[in-house]
Design a protein around this motif. Structure first.
Motif, PDB file in Angstrom:
ATOM      1  N   ASN A  15      82.679  63.449  30.595  1.00 34.57           N
ATOM      2  CA  ASN A  15      81.099  63.794  30.813  1.00 34.57           C
ATOM      3  C   ASN A  15      80.106  62.237  30.334  1.00 34.57           C
ATOM      4  O   ASN A  15      81.424  61.927  28.828  1.00 34.57           O
ATOM      5  CB  ASN A  15      81.257  65.480  30.065  1.00 34.57           C
ATOM      6  N   LYS A  17      76.488  61.059  29.938  1.00 36.16           N
ATOM      7  CA  LYS A  17      75.121  59.976  30.164  1.00 36.16           C
ATOM      8  C   LYS A  17      75.603  58.809  31.516  1.00 36.16           C
ATOM      9  O   LYS A  17      75.819  58.832  31.954  1.00 36.16           O
ATOM     10  CB  LYS A  17      74.432  59.883  29.355  1.00 36.16           C
ATOM     11  N   SER A  20      77.646  60.320  34.000  1.00 35.08           N
ATOM     12  CA  SER A  20      77.007  60.896  35.317  1.00 35.08           C
ATOM     13  C   SER A  20      76.296  59.930  36.093  1.00 35.08           C
ATOM     14  O   SER A  20      76.565  59.310  36.928  1.00 35.08           O
ATOM     15  CB  SER A  20      75.792  61.717  34.529  1.00 35.08           C
ATOM     16  N   ARG A  24      76.783  59.142  40.312  1.00 35.30           N
ATOM     17  CA  ARG A  24      75.133  58.959  40.867  1.00 35.30           C
ATOM     18  C   ARG A  24      75.991  57.814  41.735  1.00 35.30           C
ATOM     19  O   ARG A  24      75.164  57.866  42.760  1.00 35.30           O
ATOM     20  CB  ARG A  24      74.884  59.070  40.125  1.00 35.30           C
ATOM     21  N   VAL A  29      77.249  64.167  42.644  1.00 34.67           N
ATOM     22  CA  VAL A  29      75.896  64.610  41.918  1.00 34.67           C
ATOM     23  C   VAL A  29      76.842  65.649  41.266  1.00 34.67           C
ATOM     24  O   VAL A  29      78.084  66.096  41.311  1.00 34.67           O
ATOM     25  CB  VAL A  29      75.129  65.544  42.592  1.00 34.67           C
ATOM     26  N   PRO A  30      76.349  65.273  39.572  1.00 30.70           N
ATOM     27  CA  PRO A  30      77.229  66.111  38.575  1.00 30.70           C
ATOM     28  C   PRO A  30      76.766  67.454  38.340  1.00 30.70           C
ATOM     29  O   PRO A  30      75.764  68.208  38.575  1.00 30.70           O
ATOM     30  CB  PRO A  30      76.428  65.257  37.069  1.00 30.70           C
ATOM     31  N   ALA A  31      77.793  68.138  38.116  1.00 34.42           N
ATOM     32  CA  ALA A  31      77.449  69.426  38.400  1.00 34.42           C
ATOM     33  C   ALA A  31      78.677  70.202  37.338  1.00 34.42           C
ATOM     34  O   ALA A  31      79.078  69.844  36.667  1.00 34.42           O
ATOM     35  CB  ALA A  31      77.568  69.905  39.190  1.00 34.42           C
ATOM     36  N   SER A  42      83.443  71.334  34.207  1.00 37.06           N
ATOM     37  CA  SER A  42      82.657  70.555  35.231  1.00 37.06           C
ATOM     38  C   SER A  42      83.245  69.311  35.842  1.00 37.06           C
ATOM     39  O   SER A  42      84.238  69.572  36.287  1.00 37.06           O
ATOM     40  CB  SER A  42      82.738  69.348  33.763  1.00 37.06           C
ATOM     41  N   HIS A  44      81.916  67.353  39.975  1.00 39.04           N
ATOM     42  CA  HIS A  44      80.955  66.777  40.806  1.00 39.04           C
ATOM     43  C   HIS A  44      81.246  66.888  42.500  1.00 39.04           C
ATOM     44  O   HIS A  44      81.630  67.273  42.774  1.00 39.04           O
ATOM     45  CB  HIS A  44      80.594  65.300  40.403  1.00 39.04           C
ATOM     46  N   HIS A  91      71.156  66.950  38.549  1.00 41.37           N
ATOM     47  CA  HIS A  91      72.323  67.753  38.193  1.00 41.37           C
ATOM     48  C   HIS A  91      72.177  68.685  38.559  1.00 41.37           C
ATOM     49  O   HIS A  91      71.328  68.921  39.534  1.00 41.37           O
ATOM     50  CB  HIS A  91      72.054  67.740  36.745  1.00 41.37           C
ATOM     51  N   ASP A  93      73.348  73.659  38.314  1.00 41.50           N
ATOM     52  CA  ASP A  93      73.950  74.530  37.166  1.00 41.50           C
ATOM     53  C   ASP A  93      74.072  75.105  37.848  1.00 41.50           C
ATOM     54  O   ASP A  93      73.447  75.870  38.869  1.00 41.50           O
ATOM     55  CB  ASP A  93      73.182  74.715  36.103  1.00 41.50           C
TER      56      ASP A  93
END
Length: 225
Positions: A15, A17, A20, A24, A29-31, A42, A44, A91, A93
């Protein structure tokens, strides 16, 4: 009812920045999947697959089955973050839910039978106050949209939530008042004509009338002389 979507995913090993950004760059795409009293997961997902789902227009009120780590998760999208310049999703959720969980979703409103509205035929304007209505409903019975019939609607009429037939088992999230969804108002030209009519019917004299009144008074004064 919205069709169920399936989105393959992979668990994120790292995890942060930096991790992530790296995802990308490779088209991922992180999710995060959270809720239902379970530990957040967590993951992607593929950006192209996600973008295709977003283009449907009802992604946010559709059940998405996420296959990750050999397990399928029933989810409802709750938030999508986009890049401020490119508008690419960066991102997502997802809320984990049970098959018949009660969920709150924003459903878009669609207006039908405009040609059957006397007010619209006369040039009236439909003023939409609520483009979406939040509903509380069964996760397995989420509608794509709410249809509102404009048949018989005339200028000055309003449509309230009590006038809308909601799907079976669903109710409005706002239940303490009969809120307005749309009104049918007169066009500006019609309002202007009504304003002119009101002025004509008043007691305010025109310039010509004032002149005639003054001239009459002067003539009477001359006779007295």
């Amino acid at each position: 009812m919205s069709e169920q979507l399936t989105l393959p995913a992979e668990q994120r090993e790292r995890n942060g920045k930096g991790a992530s950004r790296e995802l990308r760059r490779t088209g991922r795409v992180p999710a995060v999947i959270y809720g239902d009293k379970n530990t957040p997961l967590s993951v992607h997902v593929d950006e192209k697959s996600l973008a295709k789902m977003l283009s449907t227009g009802h992604f946010m009120n559709t059940i998405v089955m996420i296959d990750a780590g050999g397990k399928s998760h029933r989810t409802l999208p709750k938030d999508v973050q986009f890049h401020p310049v490119s508008s690419r999703p960066i991102h997502v959720d997802f809320l984990r839910i049970g098959e018949h969980s009660t969920v709150t979703v924003a459903i878009p409103v669609r207006f039908d039978n405009e040609e059957a509205s006397p007010g619209l035929k006369r040039g009236g304007v439909l003023n939409v106050v609520q483009h979406e209505i939040e509903l509380v409903c069964d996760a397995a019975e989420i509608p794509d949209e709410l249809h509102i019939d404009l048949t018989g609607l005339d200028i000055g009429d309003s449509i309230h939530i009590s006038n809308v037939t909601l799907p079976k088992g669903a109710k409005a999230a706002i239940d303490d008042r009969d809120f307005t969804i749309a009104t049918l108002v007169a066009p500006s030209a019609m309002k202007s004509e009504e304003g002119d009519t009101a002025t004509d019917a008043g007691d305010v004299p025109t310039v010509g009338e004032e002149g005639e009144a003054e001239g009459g008074d002067a003539a009477e004064g001359g006779n007295e002389g």
